[in-house]
Design a protein around this motif. Structure first.
Motif, short mmCIF file in Angstrom:
data_model
loop_
_atom_site.label_atom_id
_atom_site.label_comp_id
_atom_site.label_asym_id
_atom_site.label_seq_id
_atom_site.Cartn_x
_atom_site.Cartn_y
_atom_site.Cartn_z
N PRO A 13 0.81 -1.34 -0.05
CA PRO A 13 -0.40 0.02 -0.20
C PRO A 13 0.52 1.16 -0.30
CG PRO A 13 -1.00 -1.43 1.59
CD PRO A 13 0.54 -2.48 1.15
N ILE A 14 1.74 1.07 0.82
CA ILE A 14 2.79 2.25 0.75
C ILE A 14 3.04 2.60 -0.77
CG2 ILE A 14 5.16 3.34 1.66
CD1 ILE A 14 4.73 1.85 4.53
N GLN A 16 2.72 1.58 -4.09
CA GLN A 16 1.40 1.70 -4.60
C GLN A 16 1.17 3.59 -4.19
OE1 GLN A 16 -1.00 -0.74 -3.80
NE2 GLN A 16 -1.22 -2.24 -5.45
N LYS A 17 1.33 3.96 -3.07
CA LYS A 17 1.34 5.00 -3.37
C LYS A 17 1.91 6.36 -4.55
CE LYS A 17 1.12 5.84 1.18
NZ LYS A 17 1.16 6.65 2.89
N TYR A 18 3.26 5.24 -4.70
CA TYR A 18 4.35 5.94 -5.33
C TYR A 18 4.05 5.69 -6.53
CZ TYR A 18 4.73 8.88 -0.90
OH TYR A 18 4.78 8.91 0.43
N SER A 34 8.66 1.21 -10.39
CA SER A 34 7.80 2.29 -10.04
C SER A 34 8.28 2.97 -11.87
CB SER A 34 8.23 3.99 -9.17
OG SER A 34 9.54 4.47 -9.77
N SER A 93 8.51 0.21 6.57
CA SER A 93 7.35 0.80 6.11
C SER A 93 7.22 2.12 6.83
CB SER A 93 5.94 -0.49 6.36
OG SER A 93 5.75 -0.07 7.65
N GLU A 97 7.41 5.48 4.99
CA GLU A 97 6.22 6.94 5.59
C GLU A 97 7.01 7.72 6.18
OE1 GLU A 97 3.76 4.34 8.07
OE2 GLU A 97 2.47 4.42 5.72
N VAL A 102 9.92 8.93 2.02
CA VAL A 102 9.23 9.46 0.59
C VAL A 102 10.18 9.90 -0.24
CG1 VAL A 102 8.01 10.69 0.16
CG2 VAL A 102 7.35 9.69 1.88
N THR A 106 10.64 8.51 -4.52
CA THR A 106 10.58 9.18 -5.35
C THR A 106 11.54 9.96 -5.76
OG1 THR A 106 10.15 11.06 -4.07
CG2 THR A 106 8.14 10.31 -4.15
#
Length: 175
Positions: A13-14, A16-18, A34, A93, A97, A102, A106
């Protein structure tokens, strides 16, 4: 809980946010990608160790370890080495977060990459230094002062222990 299930429960889930998705999965191995980054997660069943590698797509992947997390996140960073799979995934995780995690997810890996390269260079230097000092010690015992001096010159007199510096001066006098 099985390693891959833990990864998908806590990290997917974390990630997938990126923009990450699972690109490959085997028993105890999950690979994410990604548009910018890759993340590999591995559990070695035999020695009960974990590995997380991160990097930009098409470039070298670097291992994330306790030292790197502490450098990036501070001394209160939770460990990811020598812990159970659940603790490894949970702590990873938490890191992903946090602001520092992050940034890496990214694509900003400049600081992370620098830390890992520095750590690798330090390890390599220490290994070479140990080998050179062993060779120098053997040369000293054999009274081969030329080889002793040549060995020390390879790493530099300022980077060796004091006892070798003294021997170096004696060896230079004997030549």
């Amino acid at each position: 809980m099985e390693f891959n299930t833990l990864v998908k429960t806590y990290l997917l889930p974390i990630l997938q946010k990126y923009g990450f998705e699972v690109i490959e999965e085997f028993k105890n191995i999950v690979r994410f990608q990604s548009s910018v980054m890759k993340v590999n997660l591995v559990f070695n069943y035999y020695d009960k160790s974990h590995l997380v590698e991160l990097g930009r797509r098409g470039e070298t992947l670097y291992p994330l370890n306790d030292n790197a997390i502490k450098e990036l996140w501070g001394s209160s960073a939770p460990p990811i080495e020598q812990v159970s799979s659940k603790v490894f995934i949970q702590n990873l995780s938490l890191f992903f977060e946090a602001k520092e995690g992050v940034e890496i997810l990214t694509g900003n890996i400049r600081l992370f990459k620098s830390i890992i390269i520095q750590e690798s260079e330090k390890y390599t230097f220490e290994l070479i230094q140990k080998q050179v000092l062993e060779a120098a010690s053997k040369a000293w015992e054999a009274k081969d002062y030329l080889s002793f001096v040549e060995s020390i010159d390879k790493i530099g007199i300022s980077k060796i222990p004091q006892s070798y510096q003294l021997k170096y001066k004696i060896a230079k006098q004997k030549l």
